[in-house]
Design a protein around this motif. Sequence first.
Motif, PDB file in Angstrom:
ATOM      1  N   TYR A 132      11.213 -27.180 -41.267  1.00 59.15           N
ATOM      2  CA  TYR A 132      12.346 -26.351 -41.671  1.00 59.15           C
ATOM      3  C   TYR A 132      12.815 -26.676 -43.093  1.00 59.15           C
ATOM      4  CZ  TYR A 132      16.086 -29.837 -41.172  1.00 59.15           C
ATOM      5  OH  TYR A 132      16.918 -30.911 -41.343  1.00 59.15           O
ATOM      6  N   LYS A 133      12.672 -27.933 -43.520  1.00 62.40           N
ATOM      7  CA  LYS A 133      13.082 -28.295 -44.881  1.00 62.40           C
ATOM      8  C   LYS A 133      12.226 -27.569 -45.911  1.00 62.40           C
ATOM      9  CE  LYS A 133      15.200 -32.712 -43.899  1.00 62.40           C
ATOM     10  NZ  LYS A 133      15.273 -34.133 -44.142  1.00 62.40           N
ATOM     11  N   GLU A 134      10.940 -27.461 -45.620  1.00 64.76           N
ATOM     12  CA  GLU A 134      10.055 -26.733 -46.528  1.00 64.76           C
ATOM     13  C   GLU A 134      10.372 -25.234 -46.495  1.00 64.76           C
ATOM     14  OE1 GLU A 134       5.305 -26.289 -47.168  1.00 64.76           O
ATOM     15  OE2 GLU A 134       6.016 -28.279 -46.547  1.00 64.76           O
TER      16      GLU A 134
ATOM     17  N   GLN B 186      13.335 -24.846 -48.720  1.00 63.09           N
ATOM     18  CA  GLN B 186      12.919 -24.995 -50.117  1.00 63.09           C
ATOM     19  C   GLN B 186      12.232 -23.726 -50.628  1.00 63.09           C
ATOM     20  OE1 GLN B 186       9.962 -28.073 -50.667  1.00 63.09           O
ATOM     21  NE2 GLN B 186      10.650 -28.492 -52.748  1.00 63.09           N
ATOM     22  N   LYS B 187      11.290 -23.193 -49.849  1.00 67.68           N
ATOM     23  CA  LYS B 187      10.584 -21.965 -50.243  1.00 67.68           C
ATOM     24  C   LYS B 187      11.556 -20.787 -50.341  1.00 67.68           C
ATOM     25  CE  LYS B 187       5.963 -23.000 -48.567  1.00 67.68           C
ATOM     26  NZ  LYS B 187       4.774 -22.350 -48.059  1.00 67.68           N
ATOM     27  N   SER B 188      12.511 -20.732 -49.420  1.00 69.04           N
ATOM     28  CA  SER B 188      13.497 -19.648 -49.420  1.00 69.04           C
ATOM     29  C   SER B 188      14.362 -19.692 -50.658  1.00 69.04           C
ATOM     30  CB  SER B 188      14.382 -19.737 -48.169  1.00 69.04           C
ATOM     31  OG  SER B 188      13.616 -19.596 -47.005  1.00 69.04           O
ATOM     32  N   ILE B 189      14.837 -20.875 -51.003  1.00 65.03           N
ATOM     33  CA  ILE B 189      15.705 -21.024 -52.175  1.00 65.03           C
ATOM     34  C   ILE B 189      14.932 -20.687 -53.448  1.00 65.03           C
ATOM     35  CG2 ILE B 189      17.008 -22.689 -53.565  1.00 65.03           C
ATOM     36  CD1 ILE B 189      17.803 -24.043 -50.866  1.00 65.03           C
TER      37      ILE B 189
ATOM     38  N   LEU C 276      25.059 -20.838 -56.949  1.00 67.60           N
ATOM     39  CA  LEU C 276      24.197 -20.734 -55.773  1.00 67.60           C
ATOM     40  C   LEU C 276      24.058 -22.043 -54.992  1.00 67.60           C
ATOM     41  CD1 LEU C 276      22.598 -18.676 -54.160  1.00 67.60           C
ATOM     42  CD2 LEU C 276      20.571 -19.313 -55.474  1.00 67.60           C
ATOM     43  N   ASP C 277      23.898 -23.158 -55.671  1.00 65.50           N
ATOM     44  CA  ASP C 277      23.752 -24.434 -54.954  1.00 65.50           C
ATOM     45  C   ASP C 277      24.967 -24.738 -54.085  1.00 65.50           C
ATOM     46  OD1 ASP C 277      21.231 -24.852 -56.003  1.00 65.50           O
ATOM     47  OD2 ASP C 277      21.928 -26.167 -57.615  1.00 65.50           O
ATOM     48  N   LYS C 278      26.165 -24.563 -54.653  1.00 63.82           N
ATOM     49  CA  LYS C 278      27.389 -24.791 -53.879  1.00 63.82           C
ATOM     50  C   LYS C 278      27.501 -23.805 -52.722  1.00 63.82           C
ATOM     51  CE  LYS C 278      30.279 -26.539 -57.652  1.00 63.82           C
ATOM     52  NZ  LYS C 278      31.431 -26.232 -58.500  1.00 63.82           N
ATOM     53  N   VAL C 279      27.149 -22.546 -52.997  1.00 63.42           N
ATOM     54  CA  VAL C 279      27.228 -21.509 -51.966  1.00 63.42           C
ATOM     55  C   VAL C 279      26.260 -21.817 -50.820  1.00 63.42           C
ATOM     56  CG1 VAL C 279      26.731 -19.072 -51.492  1.00 63.42           C
ATOM     57  CG2 VAL C 279      28.071 -19.699 -53.504  1.00 63.42           C
ATOM     58  N   LEU C 280      25.051 -22.227 -51.149  1.00 66.40           N
ATOM     59  CA  LEU C 280      24.067 -22.554 -50.108  1.00 66.40           C
ATOM     60  C   LEU C 280      24.531 -23.740 -49.266  1.00 66.40           C
ATOM     61  CD1 LEU C 280      20.757 -22.029 -52.110  1.00 66.40           C
ATOM     62  CD2 LEU C 280      21.703 -20.560 -50.310  1.00 66.40           C
TER      63      LEU C 280
ATOM     64  N   LEU D 208      27.845 -24.478 -48.762  1.00 62.98           N
ATOM     65  CA  LEU D 208      28.984 -24.007 -47.962  1.00 62.98           C
ATOM     66  C   LEU D 208      28.570 -23.077 -46.825  1.00 62.98           C
ATOM     67  CD1 LEU D 208      31.926 -23.326 -50.423  1.00 62.98           C
ATOM     68  CD2 LEU D 208      31.843 -24.925 -48.518  1.00 62.98           C
ATOM     69  N   THR D 209      27.532 -22.270 -47.057  1.00 61.31           N
ATOM     70  CA  THR D 209      27.052 -21.391 -45.977  1.00 61.31           C
ATOM     71  C   THR D 209      26.243 -22.184 -44.961  1.00 61.31           C
ATOM     72  OG1 THR D 209      25.054 -20.811 -47.202  1.00 61.31           O
ATOM     73  CG2 THR D 209      26.942 -19.309 -47.420  1.00 61.31           C
ATOM     74  N   ARG D 210      25.966 -23.441 -45.306  1.00 63.25           N
ATOM     75  CA  ARG D 210      25.175 -24.372 -44.500  1.00 63.25           C
ATOM     76  C   ARG D 210      23.703 -23.980 -44.420  1.00 63.25           C
ATOM     77  NH1 ARG D 210      29.602 -25.528 -39.759  1.00 63.25           N
ATOM     78  NH2 ARG D 210      31.175 -26.367 -41.123  1.00 63.25           N
ATOM     79  N   PHE D 211      23.306 -23.058 -45.297  1.00 61.41           N
ATOM     80  CA  PHE D 211      21.894 -22.673 -45.339  1.00 61.41           C
ATOM     81  C   PHE D 211      21.035 -23.844 -45.795  1.00 61.41           C
ATOM     82  CE2 PHE D 211      18.100 -21.112 -47.442  1.00 61.41           C
ATOM     83  CZ  PHE D 211      17.570 -20.308 -46.447  1.00 61.41           C
ATOM     84  N   SER D 212      21.529 -24.595 -46.773  1.00 58.04           N
ATOM     85  CA  SER D 212      20.729 -25.676 -47.361  1.00 58.04           C
ATOM     86  C   SER D 212      20.449 -26.816 -46.388  1.00 58.04           C
ATOM     87  CB  SER D 212      21.395 -26.217 -48.625  1.00 58.04           C
ATOM     88  OG  SER D 212      22.680 -26.719 -48.343  1.00 58.04           O
ATOM     89  N   VAL D 213      21.174 -26.867 -45.269  1.00 52.38           N
ATOM     90  CA  VAL D 213      20.906 -27.891 -44.254  1.00 52.38           C
ATOM     91  C   VAL D 213      20.283 -27.290 -42.992  1.00 52.38           C
ATOM     92  CG1 VAL D 213      22.640 -29.516 -45.077  1.00 52.38           C
ATOM     93  CG2 VAL D 213      23.278 -27.806 -43.363  1.00 52.38           C
ATOM     94  N   GLY D 214      19.916 -26.004 -43.068  1.00 51.80           N
ATOM     95  CA  GLY D 214      19.216 -25.382 -41.949  1.00 51.80           C
ATOM     96  C   GLY D 214      20.104 -24.873 -40.830  1.00 51.80           C
ATOM     97  N   TYR D 215      21.410 -24.769 -41.079  1.00 53.46           N
ATOM     98  CA  TYR D 215      22.314 -24.345 -40.000  1.00 53.46           C
ATOM     99  C   TYR D 215      22.534 -22.846 -39.964  1.00 53.46           C
ATOM    100  CZ  TYR D 215      26.492 -23.857 -37.142  1.00 53.46           C
ATOM    101  OH  TYR D 215      27.384 -23.450 -36.186  1.00 53.46           O
ATOM    102  N   GLY D 216      22.809 -22.239 -41.126  1.00 56.88           N
ATOM    103  CA  GLY D 216      23.123 -20.812 -41.158  1.00 56.88           C
ATOM    104  C   GLY D 216      22.089 -20.027 -41.930  1.00 56.88           C
ATOM    105  N   ASP D 217      22.128 -18.714 -41.754  1.00 57.25           N
ATOM    106  CA  ASP D 217      21.305 -17.813 -42.553  1.00 57.25           C
ATOM    107  C   ASP D 217      22.013 -17.594 -43.892  1.00 57.25           C
ATOM    108  OD1 ASP D 217      19.727 -17.517 -40.271  1.00 57.25           O
ATOM    109  OD2 ASP D 217      20.683 -15.648 -39.674  1.00 57.25           O
ATOM    110  N   PHE D 218      21.286 -17.081 -44.874  1.00 58.46           N
ATOM    111  CA  PHE D 218      21.917 -16.647 -46.120  1.00 58.46           C
ATOM    112  C   PHE D 218      21.940 -15.132 -46.080  1.00 58.46           C
ATOM    113  CE2 PHE D 218      21.875 -14.992 -50.400  1.00 58.46           C
ATOM    114  CZ  PHE D 218      22.901 -15.709 -50.987  1.00 58.46           C
ATOM    115  N   ILE D 219      23.136 -14.571 -45.987  1.00 58.18           N
ATOM    116  CA  ILE D 219      23.263 -13.118 -45.888  1.00 58.18           C
ATOM    117  C   ILE D 219      24.352 -12.651 -46.839  1.00 58.18           C
ATOM    118  CG2 ILE D 219      23.798 -11.167 -44.379  1.00 58.18           C
ATOM    119  CD1 ILE D 219      22.656 -12.818 -42.051  1.00 58.18           C
TER     120      ILE D 219
END
Length: 165
Positions: A72-74, A77-80, A121-125, A127-138
């Motif tokens: 999931y980390k990869e 990374q690919k998504s970002i 974007l980094d802060k937003v990712l 806060l949305t918890r996308f960067s830790v695999g919890y939420g989607d980015f929408i």
Amino acid sequence: MRKVINLSNDRTTKMELLKRKSRRKNLIKELNFMNLTEEPFLDIEDNDLFCKKVFSVLNTKKNKIQLQGDNYKENIQKSIQLLNEIIDNIELTPKKGNLLFFRENEIEAVLINVHEVFSNLDKVLELTRFSVGYGDFILVAEDFNFGLCIERTEYFYEFSVWGLS
């Protein structure tokens, strides 16, 4: 006995509403690096209906890009990386959009300046918890004229974009 039960239910409903309003205020505090000039939230019922519609619209989208790494980390990374490429190539950035924040008890759609989302974007990712695999980015327009979305599935992430050029 019936009135006691109804009063208890009313009290519980009011408590849940107050807790949600408090969580919304805390979310606004977390977004202090952005300029939120107008009321960023829909009322609670409209918010929940909007979020349901978002997922309904996403289910109809074709041509989603599948991103799959070894874990999931990869995938994140690919998504970002793809998200940054798409953002860099947008010629005309829409003014406002709804960014979805996934929390334990609900999903909040926050009306936000799209340029500020891209600039932070980094802060937003985070806060949305996308960067830790919890939420989607929408991120979608209120009228669904555009969308920039990364949805997590069990084995891969799905990237969809429309209405942005």
